[in-house]
Design an enzyme around this catalytic site. Structure first.
Site, PDB file in Angstrom:
ATOM      1  CG  HIS A  26      24.773  39.622  39.905  1.00 23.31           C
ATOM      2  ND1 HIS A  26      25.541  40.732  40.159  1.00 23.31           N
ATOM      3  CD2 HIS A  26      25.031  39.276  38.629  1.00 23.31           C
ATOM      4  CE1 HIS A  26      26.215  41.055  39.077  1.00 23.31           C
ATOM      5  NE2 HIS A  26      25.926  40.190  38.126  1.00 23.31           N
ATOM      6  CG  ASP A 117      24.842  43.325  42.523  1.00 28.64           C
ATOM      7  OD1 ASP A 117      25.770  44.004  42.033  1.00 28.64           O
ATOM      8  OD2 ASP A 117      24.653  42.127  42.232  1.00 28.64           O
ATOM      9  CD  GLN A 343      29.415  25.357  39.220  1.00 32.08           C
ATOM     10  OE1 GLN A 343      28.916  25.280  38.104  1.00 32.08           O
ATOM     11  NE2 GLN A 343      30.217  26.349  39.571  1.00 32.08           N
ATOM     12  CD  GLU A 366      30.189  28.174  43.132  1.00 30.08           C
ATOM     13  OE1 GLU A 366      30.111  27.359  42.199  1.00 30.08           O
ATOM     14  OE2 GLU A 366      29.339  29.070  43.316  1.00 30.08           O
TER      15      GLU A 366
HETATM   16  C1  UDX Z   1      28.098  36.142  36.037  1.00 30.35           C
HETATM   17  C2  UDX Z   1      29.623  36.432  35.908  1.00 30.35           C
HETATM   18  O1  UDX Z   1      30.292  35.603  35.001  1.00 30.35           O
HETATM   19  C3  UDX Z   1      30.289  36.504  37.237  1.00 30.35           C
HETATM   20  O2  UDX Z   1      31.681  36.716  37.140  1.00 30.35           O
HETATM   21  C4  UDX Z   1      29.653  37.599  38.018  1.00 30.35           C
HETATM   22  O3  UDX Z   1      30.302  37.839  39.219  1.00 30.35           O
HETATM   23  C5  UDX Z   1      28.210  37.263  38.220  1.00 30.35           C
HETATM   24  O4  UDX Z   1      27.562  37.103  36.958  1.00 30.35           O
HETATM   25  P1  UDX Z   1      27.683  33.501  35.743  1.00 30.35           P
HETATM   26  O5  UDX Z   1      28.154  33.696  34.352  1.00 30.35           O
HETATM   27  O6  UDX Z   1      26.383  32.857  35.958  1.00 30.35           O
HETATM   28  O7  UDX Z   1      27.749  34.865  36.553  1.00 30.35           O
HETATM   29  O8  UDX Z   1      28.842  32.590  36.412  1.00 30.35           O
HETATM   30  P2  UDX Z   1      29.254  32.339  37.907  1.00 30.35           P
HETATM   31  O9  UDX Z   1      29.743  33.577  38.547  1.00 30.35           O
HETATM   32  O10 UDX Z   1      30.183  31.219  37.871  1.00 30.35           O
HETATM   33  O11 UDX Z   1      27.908  31.934  38.651  1.00 30.35           O
HETATM   34  C6  UDX Z   1      27.160  30.792  38.334  1.00 30.35           C
HETATM   35  C7  UDX Z   1      26.554  30.231  39.603  1.00 30.35           C
HETATM   36  O12 UDX Z   1      25.574  29.260  39.233  1.00 30.35           O
HETATM   37  C8  UDX Z   1      27.577  29.539  40.496  1.00 30.35           C
HETATM   38  O13 UDX Z   1      27.362  29.893  41.835  1.00 30.35           O
HETATM   39  C9  UDX Z   1      27.305  28.045  40.291  1.00 30.35           C
HETATM   40  O14 UDX Z   1      27.528  27.260  41.436  1.00 30.35           O
HETATM   41  C10 UDX Z   1      25.840  28.044  39.918  1.00 30.35           C
HETATM   42  N1  UDX Z   1      25.539  26.910  39.031  1.00 30.35           N
HETATM   43  C11 UDX Z   1      26.012  26.889  37.749  1.00 30.35           C
HETATM   44  C12 UDX Z   1      24.800  25.876  39.525  1.00 30.35           C
HETATM   45  O15 UDX Z   1      24.404  25.866  40.691  1.00 30.35           O
HETATM   46  N2  UDX Z   1      24.514  24.848  38.686  1.00 30.35           N
HETATM   47  C13 UDX Z   1      24.929  24.785  37.406  1.00 30.35           C
HETATM   48  O16 UDX Z   1      24.591  23.807  36.719  1.00 30.35           O
HETATM   49  C14 UDX Z   1      25.717  25.850  36.918  1.00 30.35           C
END
Ligand code: UDX
Length: 468
Positions: A26, A117, A343, A366
């Site tokens: 978020h 949010d 990431q 991404e």
């Molecule tokens: C969750 C939901 O799955 C998502 O759909 C919603 O909109 C927000 O909450 P999350 O499960 O953490 O989020 O997944 P994601 O939405 O993919 O966000 C993870 C973030 O962490 C991404 O921006 C990714 O770039 C970052 N990340 C992840 C890193 O920077 N490093 C890592 O090793 C793993």
């Protein structure tokens, strides 16, 4: 409101408060959106938890953005604390709404708008009470909103808005709900909370989606849903909210997300990637929140161990003990396990040829923005919808099928088969072609005068018609 020189332009300096929810998934899009607004001469305060604000102040430095703590994390040592989920939400609301109201009222630089949010239920009340503009920020896709909306009408006993013209979304897959105890029938408390976002949609002056028009306007279901939403709410797409450095548009300090709740240990991983051939490495990550079960980690480990493919795998600290004991030693020549990485830097690296992902919306956007084919292993909620769209609508990914039992684990043979298909198969070739086209569209959207950039300008000029 004064005027100032900013990046060579004279801009009026408005003040917008951005209220971010706690999770990494978020915070990332809202922080990037804040940077985008700041690059257009808007003064921003990011309001967040005590611990997040503290570490943002220590690690980030932007002349137009300040960080303010308006609530503690309301959990007790990482767990929900007294009263379970409801108790947690009540504490969050009590401290957050009081502190945020006081902050906005007392600030010497009048606040024009609260961007919140949509997941924070009490936020719209504050903008209404204080007589400032309010914008709900939805961190997921339009298709996800459309999937949740009929559930919201059922749970909250609302008469559906324009239900007659609501597109019939029959082919979307059924969501898997998190395993929380519930006394409210088939919807666990967390889902009821998530569905509550629609209250914020209805009351907001804008509903901002972290997406872009061309992605949502694909022929078929997304287009219908998107059109329907625009009729009932003031929906605006402003994404993808990525640090623009990687999309050829550098703004101040904009070379990474810059803020990680998890402690990164990626210093060696970029160097490690540098030594690998283009498109040869599989990147594996399941976002910030998912905690994979031991069986799934074993199956993934087996798939990676048996193949001769290079991999970079993010196994979060609380999952590390589930790795087979000899795994790192056995795979040391071809794989790297880290507890966290940057990431977007990884996805931007030429060596990455496939992303095994849980398909959180940020990871999905991404991957699209960097043109990396996805091997989808969705776990719960919107991830299942995102995976469906990646494979069936945009044809930029492949879903590795899970077993149809309660645990829904995907077997190593299936993971291995799909990796080969993405890296070497005909399907993989088609996926690479399609995702390269989508990548171009993503770039176009956030480039100057692209659809999302224009929507951001419109948003600002609606706050002040003299802006442009
Ligand atoms: C969750 C939901 O799955 C998502 O759909 C919603 O909109 C927000 O909450 P999350 O499960 O953490 O989020 O997944 P994601 O939405 O993919 O966000 C993870 C973030 O962490 C991404 O921006 C990714 O770039 C970052 N990340 C992840 C890193 O920077 N490093 C890592 O090793 C793993």
């Amino acid at each position: 409101i004064g005027t100032r020189m900013y990046q060579g332009r004279v801009e009026k300096s408005h003040h917008i408060v951005v209220l971010a929810d706690q999770g990494q998934g978020h915070i990332n899009p809202m922080l990037q959106f804040s940077k985008r607004l700041a690059s257009k001469g808007i003064k921003i305060t990011v309001a967040t938890t005590l611990s997040n604000a503290k570490s943002m102040k220590a690690t980030l430095s932007y002349s137009m953005i300040t960080f303010e703590s308006i609530y503690d994390d309301c959990s007790q040592g990482g767990v929900l604390g007294p009263g379970g989920f409801k108790g947690f939400l009540d504490r969050f609301q009590a401290s957050g709404s009081t502190n945020l109201t006081r902050f906005i009222l007392d600030h010497e630089h009048p606040v024009k708008c609260l961007v919140y949010d949509a997941n924070i239920p009490w936020a719209s009340k504050i903008s209404t009470q204080l007589g400032i503009a309010g914008a709900a920020f939805f961190t997921q896709s339009c298709a996800t909103a459309a999937t949740y909306y009929p559930m919201y009408c059922e749970v909250y006993e609302k008469t559906p808005l324009s239900m007659l013209s609501f597109p019939v979304v029959t082919r979307l897959p059924k969501l898997r709900f998190p395993d929380l105890p519930s006394r409210t029938g088939r919807y666990p408390p967390i889902i009821i909370h998530i569905l509550g976002q629609f209250d914020n949609f209805g009351k907001a002056d804008w509903v901002l989606f972290n997406s872009f028009d061309k992605l949502e306007e694909e022929v078929g279901t997304p287009y219908l849903i998107f059109q329907w939403m625009k009729k009932v709410w003031n929906v605006v797409t402003i994404g993808p909210t990525l640090p623009s450095f990687y999309l050829d548009k550098r703004v101040e300090n904009d070379n990474e997300y810059g803020f990680n709740i998890h402690k990164p240990n990626y210093s060696n991983c970029m160097e490690w990637l540098d030594s690998k051939k283009t498109g040869s490495v599989v990147y594996v990550s399941f976002g910030s929140a998912a905690n994979l079960c031991a069986e799934q980690i074993t199956e993934l480990a087996d798939a990676l161990r048996q193949s001769n493919i290079m991999f970079l795998w993010v196994v979060k600290p609380d999952e590390q003990s589930k790795l087979p004991s000899d795994f790192s030693k056995e795979t040391s020549g071809k794989g790297l396990v880290v507890t966290w990485c940057s990431q977007i830097e990884v996805l931007a690296h030429h060596a990455i040829g496939c992303f095994i992902s849980h398909c959180g919306w940020n990871s999905t956007l991404e991957a699209i923005s960097f043109g990396v084919p996805i091997l989808a292993m969705p776990q719960i909620l919107d991830q299942i919808i995102n995976a469906h769209f990646l494979e069936k609508v945009w044809s930029v990914g492949l879903i590795a099928k899970a077993n149809e039992d309660e645990k829904g684990v995907t077997a190593s043979e299936e993971i291995y088969r799909c990796i080969r298909e993405v890296l070497e198969g005909e399907r993989g070739e088609e996926i690479r072609k399609n995702i390269t086209s989508l990548k171009e569209l993503a770039k176009e959207a956030i480039d100057t005068s692209g659809s999302s950039d224009k929507h951001i300008d419109d948003f600002i000029s609606q706050l002040d018609p003299a802006y442009l």
